[in-house]
Design a protein around this motif. Structure first.
Motif, PDB file in Angstrom:
ATOM      1  N   GLY A   1       1.067  -1.201   0.004  1.00 23.74           N
ATOM      2  CA  GLY A   1      -0.028   0.291   0.361  1.00 23.74           C
ATOM      3  C   GLY A   1       0.761   0.821  -0.102  1.00 23.74           C
ATOM      4  O   GLY A   1       1.754   1.337   0.116  1.00 23.74           O
ATOM      5  N   PHE A   2       0.311   2.674   0.675  1.00 17.74           N
ATOM      6  CA  PHE A   2       0.959   3.730   0.243  1.00 17.74           C
ATOM      7  C   PHE A   2       1.827   4.136   1.933  1.00 17.74           C
ATOM      8  O   PHE A   2       3.142   3.698   0.581  1.00 17.74           O
ATOM      9  N   LEU A   3       2.375   3.981   2.698  1.00 15.88           N
ATOM     10  CA  LEU A   3       2.934   3.973   3.238  1.00 15.88           C
ATOM     11  C   LEU A   3       3.930   2.765   3.118  1.00 15.88           C
ATOM     12  O   LEU A   3       5.360   3.212   3.205  1.00 15.88           O
TER      13      LEU A   3
ATOM     14  N   ASP B   1       0.800  -8.441   2.472  1.00 16.27           N
ATOM     15  CA  ASP B   1      -0.145  -8.278   2.349  1.00 16.27           C
ATOM     16  C   ASP B   1      -1.144  -8.664   1.852  1.00 16.27           C
ATOM     17  O   ASP B   1      -1.051  -9.286   0.480  1.00 16.27           O
ATOM     18  N   ALA B   2      -2.843  -8.147   1.897  1.00 15.57           N
ATOM     19  CA  ALA B   2      -3.593  -9.099   1.202  1.00 15.57           C
ATOM     20  C   ALA B   2      -4.081  -8.645  -0.416  1.00 15.57           C
ATOM     21  O   ALA B   2      -5.247  -9.579  -1.025  1.00 15.57           O
TER      22      ALA B   2
ATOM     23  N   GLY C   1      -5.110   0.823  -1.225  1.00 16.75           N
ATOM     24  CA  GLY C   1      -4.027   1.140  -1.860  1.00 16.75           C
ATOM     25  C   GLY C   1      -3.318  -0.603  -2.360  1.00 16.75           C
ATOM     26  O   GLY C   1      -2.428  -0.289  -2.946  1.00 16.75           O
ATOM     27  N   GLY C   2      -3.404  -1.228  -2.053  1.00 18.05           N
ATOM     28  CA  GLY C   2      -1.914  -2.401  -2.612  1.00 18.05           C
ATOM     29  C   GLY C   2      -1.386  -2.221  -4.229  1.00 18.05           C
ATOM     30  O   GLY C   2      -3.327  -2.328  -4.926  1.00 18.05           O
TER      31      GLY C   2
ATOM     32  N   ASP D   1      -2.735 -12.860   4.513  1.00 16.31           N
ATOM     33  CA  ASP D   1      -4.190 -11.810   4.948  1.00 16.31           C
ATOM     34  C   ASP D   1      -3.697 -11.246   6.940  1.00 16.31           C
ATOM     35  O   ASP D   1      -3.209 -12.796   6.930  1.00 16.31           O
ATOM     36  N   ILE D   2      -3.685 -10.501   6.984  1.00 16.60           N
ATOM     37  CA  ILE D   2      -3.666 -11.131   8.396  1.00 16.60           C
ATOM     38  C   ILE D   2      -4.268 -11.518   9.409  1.00 16.60           C
ATOM     39  O   ILE D   2      -4.191 -11.596  10.817  1.00 16.60           O
TER      40      ILE D   2
ATOM     41  N   ILE E   1       0.956  -1.851   9.317  1.00 16.70           N
ATOM     42  CA  ILE E   1       0.093  -0.818   8.824  1.00 16.70           C
ATOM     43  C   ILE E   1      -0.941  -1.599   7.788  1.00 16.70           C
ATOM     44  O   ILE E   1      -0.977  -0.574   8.012  1.00 16.70           O
TER      45      ILE E   1
ATOM     46  N   MET F   1     -10.927  -6.645  11.095  1.00 14.41           N
ATOM     47  CA  MET F   1      -8.843  -6.533  10.373  1.00 14.41           C
ATOM     48  C   MET F   1      -8.145  -5.383  11.218  1.00 14.41           C
ATOM     49  O   MET F   1      -7.664  -5.180  11.410  1.00 14.41           O
TER      50      MET F   1
ATOM     51  N   TYR G   1     -14.172   3.080  11.825  1.00 13.86           N
ATOM     52  CA  TYR G   1     -12.201   2.684  11.815  1.00 13.86           C
ATOM     53  C   TYR G   1     -11.442   3.951  13.294  1.00 13.86           C
ATOM     54  O   TYR G   1     -10.740   2.816  14.032  1.00 13.86           O
TER      55      TYR G   1
ATOM     56  N   LYS H   1      -9.149   2.068  16.051  1.00 12.95           N
ATOM     57  CA  LYS H   1      -8.108   2.637  15.841  1.00 12.95           C
ATOM     58  C   LYS H   1      -6.996   2.941  17.157  1.00 12.95           C
ATOM     59  O   LYS H   1      -6.078   2.771  17.363  1.00 12.95           O
TER      60      LYS H   1
ATOM     61  N   ALA I   1      -1.626  12.283   5.864  1.00 15.28           N
ATOM     62  CA  ALA I   1      -0.474  12.004   4.524  1.00 15.28           C
ATOM     63  C   ALA I   1      -0.595  11.627   2.871  1.00 15.28           C
ATOM     64  O   ALA I   1      -1.960  11.023   2.518  1.00 15.28           O
TER      65      ALA I   1
ATOM     66  N   TYR J   1     -11.095   7.860   1.303  1.00 16.56           N
ATOM     67  CA  TYR J   1      -9.833   8.515   2.252  1.00 16.56           C
ATOM     68  C   TYR J   1      -9.081   8.697   1.196  1.00 16.56           C
ATOM     69  O   TYR J   1      -8.635   7.771   0.090  1.00 16.56           O
TER      70      TYR J   1
HETATM   71  N1  LIG Z   1      -2.995   7.490   5.067  1.00 16.42           N
HETATM   72  C1  LIG Z   1      -2.689   8.731   5.979  1.00 16.42           C
HETATM   73  O1  LIG Z   1      -2.987   9.893   5.369  1.00 16.42           O
HETATM   74  C2  LIG Z   1      -2.904   7.437   7.105  1.00 16.42           C
HETATM   75  C3  LIG Z   1      -3.553   8.449   8.266  1.00 16.42           C
HETATM   76  C4  LIG Z   1      -4.062   7.768   9.874  1.00 16.42           C
HETATM   77  C5  LIG Z   1      -3.262   6.627   9.197  1.00 16.42           C
HETATM   78  N2  LIG Z   1      -3.424   6.009   8.749  1.00 16.42           N
HETATM   79  C6  LIG Z   1      -2.818   4.421   8.587  1.00 16.42           C
HETATM   80  O2  LIG Z   1      -1.825   4.370   7.958  1.00 16.42           O
HETATM   81  C7  LIG Z   1      -2.162   2.390   7.042  1.00 16.42           C
HETATM   82  C8  LIG Z   1      -1.793   2.550   5.865  1.00 16.42           C
HETATM   83  O3  LIG Z   1      -2.623   3.209   5.131  1.00 16.42           O
HETATM   84  P1  LIG Z   1      -2.478   3.483   4.071  1.00 16.42           P
HETATM   85  O4  LIG Z   1      -2.899   4.942   3.694  1.00 16.42           O
HETATM   86  O5  LIG Z   1      -1.191   3.019   3.516  1.00 16.42           O
HETATM   87  O6  LIG Z   1      -3.728   2.872   2.838  1.00 16.42           O
HETATM   88  P2  LIG Z   1      -3.412   1.437   1.698  1.00 16.42           P
HETATM   89  O7  LIG Z   1      -4.551   1.753   1.982  1.00 16.42           O
HETATM   90  O8  LIG Z   1      -2.959   2.148   0.867  1.00 16.42           O
HETATM   91  O9  LIG Z   1      -2.384   0.362   2.534  1.00 16.42           O
HETATM   92  C9  LIG Z   1      -2.834   0.176   3.323  1.00 16.42           C
HETATM   93  C10 LIG Z   1      -2.213  -1.951   2.757  1.00 16.42           C
HETATM   94  O10 LIG Z   1      -2.952  -2.945   3.348  1.00 16.42           O
HETATM   95  C11 LIG Z   1      -3.269  -4.017   3.524  1.00 16.42           C
HETATM   96  N3  LIG Z   1      -4.119  -4.800   3.749  1.00 16.42           N
HETATM   97  C12 LIG Z   1      -5.462  -4.320   4.420  1.00 16.42           C
HETATM   98  N4  LIG Z   1      -6.635  -4.760   4.654  1.00 16.42           N
HETATM   99  C13 LIG Z   1      -5.680  -6.136   4.858  1.00 16.42           C
HETATM  100  C14 LIG Z   1      -5.429  -7.148   5.747  1.00 16.42           C
HETATM  101  N5  LIG Z   1      -6.583  -7.528   6.156  1.00 16.42           N
HETATM  102  N6  LIG Z   1      -4.363  -8.628   5.673  1.00 16.42           N
HETATM  103  C15 LIG Z   1      -3.167  -7.432   4.672  1.00 16.42           C
HETATM  104  N7  LIG Z   1      -2.947  -6.857   4.132  1.00 16.42           N
HETATM  105  C16 LIG Z   1      -4.387  -5.561   4.456  1.00 16.42           C
HETATM  106  C17 LIG Z   1      -3.609  -2.675   2.134  1.00 16.42           C
HETATM  107  O11 LIG Z   1      -3.575  -4.129   0.835  1.00 16.42           O
HETATM  108  C18 LIG Z   1      -3.385  -2.372   1.668  1.00 16.42           C
HETATM  109  O12 LIG Z   1      -2.054  -1.771   0.615  1.00 16.42           O
HETATM  110  C19 LIG Z   1      -3.314   1.956   7.814  1.00 16.42           C
HETATM  111  O13 LIG Z   1      -3.182   1.398   9.032  1.00 16.42           O
HETATM  112  C20 LIG Z   1      -3.912   3.622   8.131  1.00 16.42           C
HETATM  113  O14 LIG Z   1      -4.955   3.444   9.557  1.00 16.42           O
HETATM  114  C21 LIG Z   1      -3.042   6.024   7.164  1.00 16.42           C
END
Ligand SMILES: NC(=O)c1ccc[n+]([C@@H]2O[C@H](COP(=O)([O-])OP(=O)(O)OC[C@H]3O[C@@H](n4cnc5c(N)ncnc54)[C@H](O)[C@@H]3O)[C@@H](O)[C@H]2O)c1
Length: 332
Positions: free
Chosen positions: A20-22, A41-42, A48-49, A67-68, A87, A106, A156, A160, A186, A198
């Protein structure tokens, strides 16, 4: 101050949500610092994967598609790791209200799975949890400090908090080493561009690039705290290696707060296309809106020497450039 990340050379690191993103931005940075990186990653379609996210390092990371919620797979994946960046999550506030139990699976049960896996298979490893500004919910004053307790406005956000609390419990009861980073908003390269549920700043960049009108709910006067992904990555790296981070929760935020509508104007000006209009708040968004949010980042600055560096205008410019080049990998 430049930080020295040579700590990671040869370290075995697992990143859940690593496609995913982060997670993927962190994976690329960690490979650069010489870590042995596994991403877990699932690739669930709503989130965002994206395999393209790890394209630059694809021959140097182990990719585990799982999957987690799968106890056996997560248990195997954490075994032998030095650092786990936790993450993966259900990330949509809106969906958490229509599918609350999915969010619980999740963001609560999935977190316990991971913590159990670490307790059983890698009790010495360090965990960095991706917390959220959403944990504060509606708050009485800004900037927000870590000791403030908010009122979550959606499932959500409540989950968290629960996820972070589980880490505190496993730390006090079983001695696990963890840090929570409460991320604000972010933005930057490698964010999903499939929908605006989101990560709205990134979504607005897509709309502007496509010449569309961005809808600003209400007056757009609410304050927000945006931070560029490289700054977030830096905070994760510091949290995963510094002892001062152990057992702590830290706010992350941007260099300065901005009004929502000013963020939109900057996007439209930078992209040189698209526009914006004011529309009334839709009921489902209004119900979970928290008002002004800005984070006090003094605690992480004092403890770990972290500061956000990227100005909003420059960060948006880099993000627009990235999607102009690689948009076809994300426009799905
Ligand atoms: N981006 C932001 O601004 C922001 C702000 C606050 C918190 N967060 C936290 O940061 C984390 C990542 O956010 P992001 O913006 O990178 O989102 P994202 O959707 O890009 O990344 C999340 C990744 O987790 C994977 N995923 C989701 N459920 C899963 C599961 N059950 N098993 C395995 N993989 C799974 C998805 O496939 C994805 O690749 C999250 O925990 C989110 O709550 C992000």
């Amino acid at each position: 101050m430049e930080h020295d990340f040579s700590y990671y050379r040869g370290k075995r690191v697992l990143i859940t949500g690593g496609l995913g993103f982060l997670g993927s931005n962190l994976a690329c940075a960690l490979v650069g610092h010489g870590a042995s990186v596994s991403v877990y990653d699932a690739l669930l379609p709503l989130y965002g994967g994206n395999m393209f996210n790890v394209e630059p390092v694809k021959d140097r990371v182990e990719v585990i598609i799982a999957d987690i919620r799968d106890r056996a797979r997560i248990g195997k994946a954490v075994a032998g790791k030095d650092v786990v960046f936790n993450i993966a999550a259900q990330t949509s506030h809106v969906d958490s209200m229509t599918e609350p139990l999915l969010d619980v699976e999740m963001n609560c049960a999935g977190q316990i799975n991971l913590l159990e896996a670490v307790r059983n298979s890698a009790p010495e490893c360090r965990i960095v949890y991706a917390g959220s500004r959403a944990q504060y919910g509606k708050i009485d004053r800004v900037p927000v400090t870590e000791d403030m307790h908010g009122r979550p406005t959606d499932i959500y956000s409540a989950n968290k908090i629960a996820g972070e609390m589980y880490h505190f419990v496993y730390s006090s009861a079983f001695g696990l080493k963890f840090t929570s980073l409460r991320i604000s908003n972010a933005y930057g390269p490698r964010h999903q561009m499939k929908h605006g549920k989101y990560g709205v700043l990134n979504w607005f960049i897509r709309l502007a690039i496509e010449g569309k009108k961005i809808k600003v709910f209400g007056t757009g006067a609410q304050m927000r705290d945006y931070h560029y992904v490289d700054d977030v990555t830096g905070a994760f790296l510091l949290a995963g290696m510094k002892d001062e981070a152990l057992g702590e929760a830290f706010n992350l935020g941007g260099p300065e707060p901005v009004r929502f509508v000013d963020m939109v104007k900057t996007i439209v000006e930078t992209a040189g296309s698209g526009g914006y209009e004011f529309v009334p708040w839709p009921a489902d968004r209004k119900a979970i809106e928290v008002g002004d949010f800005t984070a006090d980042t003094g605690k992480i600055s004092r403890a770990l020497g972290w500061r956000p560096r990227m100005e909003l205008g420059e960060g948006i410019r880099r993000t627009v450039d990235f999607y102009r080049r690689f948009g076809k990998e994300y426009w799905r």
